[in-house]
Design a protein around this motif. Structure first.
Motif, PDB file in Angstrom:
ATOM      1  N   UNK A   9       0.729  -1.253   0.017  1.00 14.12           N
ATOM      2  CA  UNK A   9       0.068  -0.129  -0.127  1.00 14.12           C
ATOM      3  C   UNK A   9       0.736   1.362  -0.245  1.00 14.12           C
ATOM      4  N   UNK A  10       0.269   2.429  -0.288  1.00 11.91           N
ATOM      5  CA  UNK A  10       1.004   3.810  -0.349  1.00 11.91           C
ATOM      6  C   UNK A  10       1.254   4.042   1.050  1.00 11.91           C
ATOM      7  N   UNK A  11       2.464   4.442   1.615  1.00 17.35           N
ATOM      8  CA  UNK A  11       2.742   4.758   2.906  1.00 17.35           C
ATOM      9  C   UNK A  11       2.053   6.061   3.295  1.00 17.35           C
ATOM     10  N   UNK A  12       1.288   5.712   4.381  1.00 15.75           N
ATOM     11  CA  UNK A  12       0.536   6.941   4.741  1.00 15.75           C
ATOM     12  C   UNK A  12       0.996   7.298   6.367  1.00 15.75           C
ATOM     13  N   UNK A  13       0.138   8.264   6.754  1.00 14.07           N
ATOM     14  CA  UNK A  13       0.470   8.648   8.305  1.00 14.07           C
ATOM     15  C   UNK A  13       0.315   7.576   9.171  1.00 14.07           C
ATOM     16  N   UNK A  14      -0.920   6.869   9.089  1.00 12.57           N
ATOM     17  CA  UNK A  14      -1.080   5.720  10.119  1.00 12.57           C
ATOM     18  C   UNK A  14      -0.208   4.829   9.741  1.00 12.57           C
ATOM     19  N   UNK A  15       0.639   4.273   8.785  1.00 13.74           N
ATOM     20  CA  UNK A  15       1.602   3.437   8.855  1.00 13.74           C
ATOM     21  C   UNK A  15       2.816   3.934   9.369  1.00 13.74           C
ATOM     22  N   UNK A  16       3.201   5.230   9.267  1.00 10.66           N
ATOM     23  CA  UNK A  16       4.291   5.528   9.772  1.00 10.66           C
ATOM     24  C   UNK A  16       4.069   5.771  11.396  1.00 10.66           C
ATOM     25  N   UNK A  17       3.193   5.957  12.006  1.00 12.38           N
ATOM     26  CA  UNK A  17       2.757   6.026  13.295  1.00 12.38           C
ATOM     27  C   UNK A  17       2.911   4.757  13.683  1.00 12.38           C
ATOM     28  N   UNK A 141      18.710   3.721  11.048  1.00 13.44           N
ATOM     29  CA  UNK A 141      17.766   3.073  10.422  1.00 13.44           C
ATOM     30  C   UNK A 141      17.585   3.587   9.088  1.00 13.44           C
ATOM     31  N   UNK A 142      17.531   2.582   7.828  1.00 17.61           N
ATOM     32  CA  UNK A 142      17.447   3.056   6.593  1.00 17.61           C
ATOM     33  C   UNK A 142      16.434   2.975   5.777  1.00 17.61           C
ATOM     34  N   UNK A 143      15.663   2.230   6.162  1.00 19.63           N
ATOM     35  CA  UNK A 143      14.448   1.427   5.563  1.00 19.63           C
ATOM     36  C   UNK A 143      13.672   0.526   6.265  1.00 19.63           C
ATOM     37  N   UNK A 144      12.338   0.171   5.930  1.00 24.58           N
ATOM     38  CA  UNK A 144      11.685  -0.881   6.609  1.00 24.58           C
ATOM     39  C   UNK A 144      10.545  -1.562   5.723  1.00 24.58           C
ATOM     40  N   UNK A 145      10.281  -2.369   6.106  1.00 27.90           N
ATOM     41  CA  UNK A 145       9.066  -3.127   5.790  1.00 27.90           C
ATOM     42  C   UNK A 145       7.987  -3.303   6.675  1.00 27.90           C
ATOM     43  N   UNK A 146       6.860  -2.696   6.775  1.00 28.46           N
ATOM     44  CA  UNK A 146       5.906  -2.946   7.801  1.00 28.46           C
ATOM     45  C   UNK A 146       4.701  -3.636   7.406  1.00 28.46           C
ATOM     46  N   UNK A 147       4.661  -4.965   8.298  1.00 30.28           N
ATOM     47  CA  UNK A 147       3.287  -5.615   7.819  1.00 30.28           C
ATOM     48  C   UNK A 147       2.412  -5.184   9.144  1.00 30.28           C
ATOM     49  N   UNK A 148       1.491  -4.425   8.797  1.00 28.13           N
ATOM     50  CA  UNK A 148       0.434  -4.042   9.949  1.00 28.13           C
ATOM     51  C   UNK A 148      -0.709  -4.857  10.253  1.00 28.13           C
ATOM     52  N   UNK A 155       6.201  -0.058   2.562  1.00 27.04           N
ATOM     53  CA  UNK A 155       7.508   0.134   2.432  1.00 27.04           C
ATOM     54  C   UNK A 155       7.834   1.481   2.984  1.00 27.04           C
ATOM     55  N   UNK A 156       8.936   1.650   3.969  1.00 29.16           N
ATOM     56  CA  UNK A 156       9.176   2.885   4.577  1.00 29.16           C
ATOM     57  C   UNK A 156      10.645   3.316   4.520  1.00 29.16           C
ATOM     58  N   UNK A 157      10.805   4.750   4.114  1.00 28.45           N
ATOM     59  CA  UNK A 157      12.231   4.915   4.193  1.00 28.45           C
ATOM     60  C   UNK A 157      12.763   5.507   5.497  1.00 28.45           C
ATOM     61  N   UNK A 158      13.909   6.017   5.505  1.00 29.73           N
ATOM     62  CA  UNK A 158      14.465   6.626   6.778  1.00 29.73           C
ATOM     63  C   UNK A 158      13.663   7.742   7.568  1.00 29.73           C
ATOM     64  N   UNK A 159      12.891   8.447   6.544  1.00 32.69           N
ATOM     65  CA  UNK A 159      12.371   9.777   7.071  1.00 32.69           C
ATOM     66  C   UNK A 159      11.217   9.163   7.678  1.00 32.69           C
ATOM     67  N   UNK A 160      10.190   8.115   7.150  1.00 32.35           N
ATOM     68  CA  UNK A 160       9.405   7.562   7.880  1.00 32.35           C
ATOM     69  C   UNK A 160       9.474   7.043   9.162  1.00 32.35           C
ATOM     70  N   UNK A 161      10.680   6.626   9.592  1.00 29.49           N
ATOM     71  CA  UNK A 161      11.158   5.859  10.748  1.00 29.49           C
ATOM     72  C   UNK A 161      11.552   6.790  11.766  1.00 29.49           C
TER      73      UNK A 161
END
Length: 167
Positions: A9-17, A141-148, A155-161
């Motif tokens: 999915x597109x990364x959104x504020x809920x995923x970042x949180x 932290x460089x990047x991440x894969x979130x399974x919510x 998919x998240x980048x460093x700024x998202x984390x």
């Protein structure tokens, strides 16, 4: 013809949180390193916590195989997020992280603050924190894969984390 859709999915504020909550709440996790002798991945469970300015840190023994590995090659993988008390463990949120391990020398001015922060969250580590072979590692932290949870992959980048996780 079968059309495949991207399950991410597109990364959104809920995923970042959610990712930031998993990082700030992590008290242990799985650490993946590259074994310098065999070249194969090696995985171990480590304690995790916030550093003096937040972020994700650990305290490791220099005698451990994973400390030697991360000093040889700082690229690591981390898995945080624990299953809840009920239900299928694979439906609970988890975060796979790519990071670079940055050991903290004892003469670094941040060492005292790192020690105090660690003891606040891990009081039992008082038994070994001052032993000569133990040292702190900060994970950049460089990047991440979130399974919510089911059907919620991001998919998240460093700024998202980025998380200022210290209280």
């Amino acid at each position: 013809m079968i059309t495949q859709t991207d399950p991410i999915r597109p990364t959104d504020d809920e995923a970042r949180a959610l990712a930031r909550r998993l990082i700030s709440g992590a008290r242990f996790g799985a650490l993946g390193v590259i074994d310098p002798d065999s070249g194969f991945p090696a995985v171990t469970r480590i304690a995790l916590g916030s550093g003096p300015e937040g972020g994700l840190w650990t305290l490791v023994s220099g005698l451990s195989a994973h400390s030697r590995a991360l000093r040889t090659d700082p690229r690591v993988g981390l898995l945080v997020g624990e299953p809840g008390a009920k239900g299928d463990p694979l439906t609970h949120p988890r975060l796979s992280l790519r990071a670079e391990a940055q050991p903290l020398n004892r003469d670094d001015p941040r060492h005292g603050a790192a020690r105090a922060r660690w003891l606040a969250d891990h009081p039992k580590s008082k038994l070994y924190i001052d032993l000569g072979d133990f040292f702190f590692v900060e994970f950049r932290l460089l990047s991440g894969a979130l399974n919510g949870g089911f059907g919620r992959a991001f998919r998240l980048d460093a700024g998202d984390l980025t998380c200022q996780c210290a209280p």
